[in-house]
Design a protein around this motif. Structure first.
Motif, PDB file in Angstrom:
ATOM      1  N   SER A 119       0.839  -1.199   0.000  1.00  0.00           N
ATOM      2  CA  SER A 119       0.000   0.000   0.000  1.00  0.00           C
ATOM      3  C   SER A 119       0.871   1.245   0.000  1.00  0.00           C
ATOM      4  N   GLN A 120       0.254   2.416  -0.153  1.00  0.00           N
ATOM      5  CA  GLN A 120       1.008   3.666  -0.152  1.00  0.00           C
ATOM      6  C   GLN A 120       1.654   3.929   1.199  1.00  0.00           C
ATOM      7  N   GLN A 121       1.076   3.343   2.263  1.00  0.00           N
ATOM      8  CA  GLN A 121       1.625   3.521   3.601  1.00  0.00           C
ATOM      9  C   GLN A 121       2.726   2.511   3.920  1.00  0.00           C
ATOM     10  N   GLY A 122       3.068   1.659   2.949  1.00  0.00           N
ATOM     11  CA  GLY A 122       4.111   0.671   3.159  1.00  0.00           C
ATOM     12  C   GLY A 122       3.617  -0.615   3.778  1.00  0.00           C
ATOM     13  N   LEU A 123       2.296  -0.742   3.960  1.00  0.00           N
ATOM     14  CA  LEU A 123       1.727  -1.966   4.510  1.00  0.00           C
ATOM     15  C   LEU A 123       1.448  -2.955   3.380  1.00  0.00           C
ATOM     16  N   VAL A 124       1.178  -4.195   3.754  1.00  0.00           N
ATOM     17  CA  VAL A 124       0.893  -5.232   2.759  1.00  0.00           C
ATOM     18  C   VAL A 124      -0.611  -5.454   2.679  1.00  0.00           C
ATOM     19  N   ASN A 125      -1.146  -5.347   1.477  1.00  0.00           N
ATOM     20  CA  ASN A 125      -2.546  -5.642   1.231  1.00  0.00           C
ATOM     21  C   ASN A 125      -2.662  -7.011   0.568  1.00  0.00           C
ATOM     22  N   TYR A 126      -3.672  -7.753   0.968  1.00  0.00           N
ATOM     23  CA  TYR A 126      -3.893  -9.082   0.394  1.00  0.00           C
ATOM     24  C   TYR A 126      -5.173  -9.086  -0.444  1.00  0.00           C
ATOM     25  N   SER A 127      -5.178  -9.909  -1.450  1.00  0.00           N
ATOM     26  CA  SER A 127      -6.390 -10.127  -2.240  1.00  0.00           C
ATOM     27  C   SER A 127      -6.458 -11.600  -2.611  1.00  0.00           C
ATOM     28  N   LEU A 128      -7.656 -12.161  -2.513  1.00  0.00           N
ATOM     29  CA  LEU A 128      -7.861 -13.575  -2.800  1.00  0.00           C
ATOM     30  C   LEU A 128      -8.652 -13.704  -4.091  1.00  0.00           C
ATOM     31  N   LEU A 129      -8.172 -14.531  -4.990  1.00  0.00           N
ATOM     32  CA  LEU A 129      -8.877 -14.684  -6.261  1.00  0.00           C
ATOM     33  C   LEU A 129      -8.739 -16.099  -6.796  1.00  0.00           C
ATOM     34  N   LEU A 130      -9.673 -16.462  -7.638  1.00  0.00           N
ATOM     35  CA  LEU A 130      -9.615 -17.730  -8.365  1.00  0.00           C
ATOM     36  C   LEU A 130      -9.116 -17.454  -9.773  1.00  0.00           C
ATOM     37  N   ALA A 131      -8.079 -18.165 -10.177  1.00  0.00           N
ATOM     38  CA  ALA A 131      -7.525 -18.007 -11.520  1.00  0.00           C
ATOM     39  C   ALA A 131      -7.741 -19.297 -12.298  1.00  0.00           C
ATOM     40  N   HIS A 132      -8.336 -19.179 -13.483  1.00  0.00           N
ATOM     41  CA  HIS A 132      -8.560 -20.391 -14.265  1.00  0.00           C
ATOM     42  C   HIS A 132      -7.232 -20.936 -14.761  1.00  0.00           C
ATOM     43  N   ARG A 133      -7.045 -22.212 -14.536  1.00  0.00           N
ATOM     44  CA  ARG A 133      -5.743 -22.849 -14.710  1.00  0.00           C
ATOM     45  C   ARG A 133      -5.348 -23.005 -16.178  1.00  0.00           C
ATOM     46  N   TYR A 134      -6.330 -23.164 -17.065  1.00  0.00           N
ATOM     47  CA  TYR A 134      -6.001 -23.597 -18.424  1.00  0.00           C
ATOM     48  C   TYR A 134      -6.286 -22.573 -19.509  1.00  0.00           C
ATOM     49  N   SER A 135      -7.098 -21.575 -19.240  1.00  0.00           N
ATOM     50  CA  SER A 135      -7.480 -20.643 -20.306  1.00  0.00           C
ATOM     51  C   SER A 135      -6.440 -19.552 -20.541  1.00  0.00           C
ATOM     52  N   GLY A 136      -5.593 -19.313 -19.538  1.00  0.00           N
ATOM     53  CA  GLY A 136      -4.619 -18.232 -19.674  1.00  0.00           C
ATOM     54  C   GLY A 136      -5.215 -16.857 -19.462  1.00  0.00           C
ATOM     55  N   SER A 137      -6.463 -16.799 -19.013  1.00  0.00           N
ATOM     56  CA  SER A 137      -7.116 -15.505 -18.793  1.00  0.00           C
ATOM     57  C   SER A 137      -6.435 -14.761 -17.656  1.00  0.00           C
ATOM     58  N   MET A 138      -6.234 -13.460 -17.842  1.00  0.00           N
ATOM     59  CA  MET A 138      -5.636 -12.624 -16.813  1.00  0.00           C
ATOM     60  C   MET A 138      -6.693 -12.068 -15.865  1.00  0.00           C
ATOM     61  N   HIS A 139      -7.935 -12.436 -16.071  1.00  0.00           N
ATOM     62  CA  HIS A 139      -9.030 -11.950 -15.231  1.00  0.00           C
ATOM     63  C   HIS A 139      -9.378 -13.025 -14.200  1.00  0.00           C
ATOM     64  N   GLY A 140      -9.207 -12.703 -12.923  1.00  0.00           N
ATOM     65  CA  GLY A 140      -9.509 -13.646 -11.860  1.00  0.00           C
ATOM     66  C   GLY A 140     -10.839 -13.353 -11.195  1.00  0.00           C
ATOM     67  N   VAL A 141     -11.325 -14.318 -10.446  1.00  0.00           N
ATOM     68  CA  VAL A 141     -12.576 -14.180  -9.690  1.00  0.00           C
ATOM     69  C   VAL A 141     -12.232 -13.613  -8.307  1.00  0.00           C
ATOM     70  N   PRO A 142     -12.640 -12.390  -7.996  1.00  0.00           N
ATOM     71  CA  PRO A 142     -12.189 -11.710  -6.773  1.00  0.00           C
ATOM     72  C   PRO A 142     -12.924 -12.162  -5.510  1.00  0.00           C
ATOM     73  N   LEU A 143     -12.517 -13.286  -4.948  1.00  0.00           N
ATOM     74  CA  LEU A 143     -13.146 -13.787  -3.726  1.00  0.00           C
ATOM     75  C   LEU A 143     -12.950 -12.847  -2.540  1.00  0.00           C
ATOM     76  N   GLY A 144     -11.912 -12.022  -2.611  1.00  0.00           N
ATOM     77  CA  GLY A 144     -11.609 -11.132  -1.498  1.00  0.00           C
ATOM     78  C   GLY A 144     -12.707 -10.142  -1.174  1.00  0.00           C
ATOM     79  N   VAL A 145     -13.649  -9.910  -2.116  1.00  0.00           N
ATOM     80  CA  VAL A 145     -14.738  -8.962  -1.832  1.00  0.00           C
ATOM     81  C   VAL A 145     -15.698  -9.509  -0.780  1.00  0.00           C
ATOM     82  N   LEU A 146     -15.571 -10.788  -0.440  1.00  0.00           N
ATOM     83  CA  LEU A 146     -16.490 -11.403   0.512  1.00  0.00           C
ATOM     84  C   LEU A 146     -16.125 -11.116   1.964  1.00  0.00           C
ATOM     85  N   VAL A 147     -14.921 -10.635   2.206  1.00  0.00           N
ATOM     86  CA  VAL A 147     -14.492 -10.367   3.574  1.00  0.00           C
ATOM     87  C   VAL A 147     -14.150  -8.896   3.722  1.00  0.00           C
ATOM     88  N   THR A 148     -14.090  -8.453   4.981  1.00  0.00           N
ATOM     89  CA  THR A 148     -13.678  -7.089   5.240  1.00  0.00           C
ATOM     90  C   THR A 148     -12.209  -6.933   4.846  1.00  0.00           C
TER      91      THR A 148
END
Length: 330
Positions: free
Chosen positions: A210-239
């Motif tokens: 982050s800009q404050q030097g802290l570490v931000n985490y994000s959880l996502l599902l990435a499709h293994r075989y399609s090569g898509s750079m767009h992941g499923v943002p599971l992190g929106v489910l938690v605070t």
């Protein structure tokens, strides 16, 4: 019944079809994946993320009372990741102004007009006051009342004109379907970007400074075989800004939700859905679970129960025994 409810691609942790090996990453993918860790597939346990969509029993009852026709984003069939938009905030402000105008400003104005007529002792006649009041009703009270009233009806799920739905309804980011076993990611316009079986995804915990030097985490599902750079943002489910352990618990809970051999995660949000899921209904009947265990709690008792769960889970593994989903069929 469960055979007809759960479809062919429904995820079963005890019958995982052997998956193809992960394709080799390109140089760009290796550079972009720096600072990421892959969370393991596992046989899910009853561990839950207590930080998921925090809501108390009283808040739940209020939501159900004010929006009887509105479906929860998480039920026995689907888990939907949603995000709001700027028009919702604008409409909330306008609705709030309308409510304040009708309930507070208007009584003050009427009192002021009556007091003014007494002070002026007839210098400002009844017809003049009537003209002012009529204009106020026509140009202020009616528009404010319409905006406020429509918002209240919309919020309860009764009156949803198509244009307002398009502007105000939360945008669907993704959908996890327990019964079909499919994971679907949506584009901004609501069109499907892709849809693949749950077991074809890797769960990635990404870290960014982050800009404050802290570490931000994000959880996502990435499709293994399609090569898509767009992941499923599971992190929106938690605070935001949760611990690493909490993201592991969330991943465990997601696997439990998608696994039709397991009952639904035992949380307040899913309690109403439990009788509608065959595996969960059978489990609850066998264990004698109180069907309103969470919903009938007081807020204080609920907070204490969550604290006890967190204390118990802090001494346990966040996930169950790992599964080798790439094992070759014997």
């Amino acid at each position: 019944m469960s055979q007809t409810v759960y479809q062919q691609h429904a995820y079963r942790s005890n019958q995982v079809p052997p998956q193809k090996p992960r394709p080799e990453k390109t140089l760009a993918q290796r550079l972009l994946s720096a600072g990421q860790r892959m969370l393991p597939w596992s046989r899910p346990t009853k561990t839950v993320s207590t930080r998921t969509a925090q809501v108390s029993p009283s808040q739940w009852q209020k939501m159900k009372a004010t929006a009887k026709n509105q479906e929860c984003f998480w039920n026995e069939q689907t888990l939907e990741g949603l995000t709001g938009n700027i028009w919702v905030r604008v409409y909330l402000v306008l609705s709030g102004l309308g409510k304040v105008t009708v309930l507070f400003i208007t009584p003050v104005l009427i009192f002021t007009l009556l007091l003014g007529s007494l002070i002026t002792a007839g210098e400002f006649g009844i017809s003049e006051w009537g003209t002012v009041l009529g204009a106020y009703i026509l140009y202020v009270i009616i528009p404010a009342g319409v905006v406020w009233g429509q918002f209240e009806l919309y919020n309860r799920g009764y009156w949803k004109p198509k244009l307002l739905r398009k502007l105000l309804d939360a945008r669907k980011l993704f959908e996890l379907n327990r019964r079909t076993g499919m994971v679907t990611l949506y584009k901004r316009g609501g069109k499907v970007r892709y849809s693949y079986p749950f077991v074809e995804f890797d769960c990635i915990l990404a870290t960014t400074p982050s800009q404050q030097g802290l570490v931000n985490y994000s959880l996502l599902l990435a499709h293994r075989y399609s090569g898509s750079m767009h992941g499923v943002p599971l992190g929106v489910l938690v605070t935001p800004h949760e611990t690493v352990a909490e993201y592991y618990r969330l991943w465990n809970m997601i696997q439990c939700y998608m696994d039709v051999t397991q009952p639904l995660p035992d949380i307040l949000l899913l309690e109403e859905a439990r009788p509608k899921d065959p595996t969960t209904a059978a489990y609850d009947q066998q264990t004698g679970r109180n069907p309103r265990y969470w919903r009938d709690m007081s807020d204080d008792a609920y907070a204490e129960a969550i604290t006890q769960i967190e204390a118990k889970q802090s001494k346990m593994s966040e996930t169950g025994p790992e599964i080798d989903i790439f094992a070759k069929a014997s």
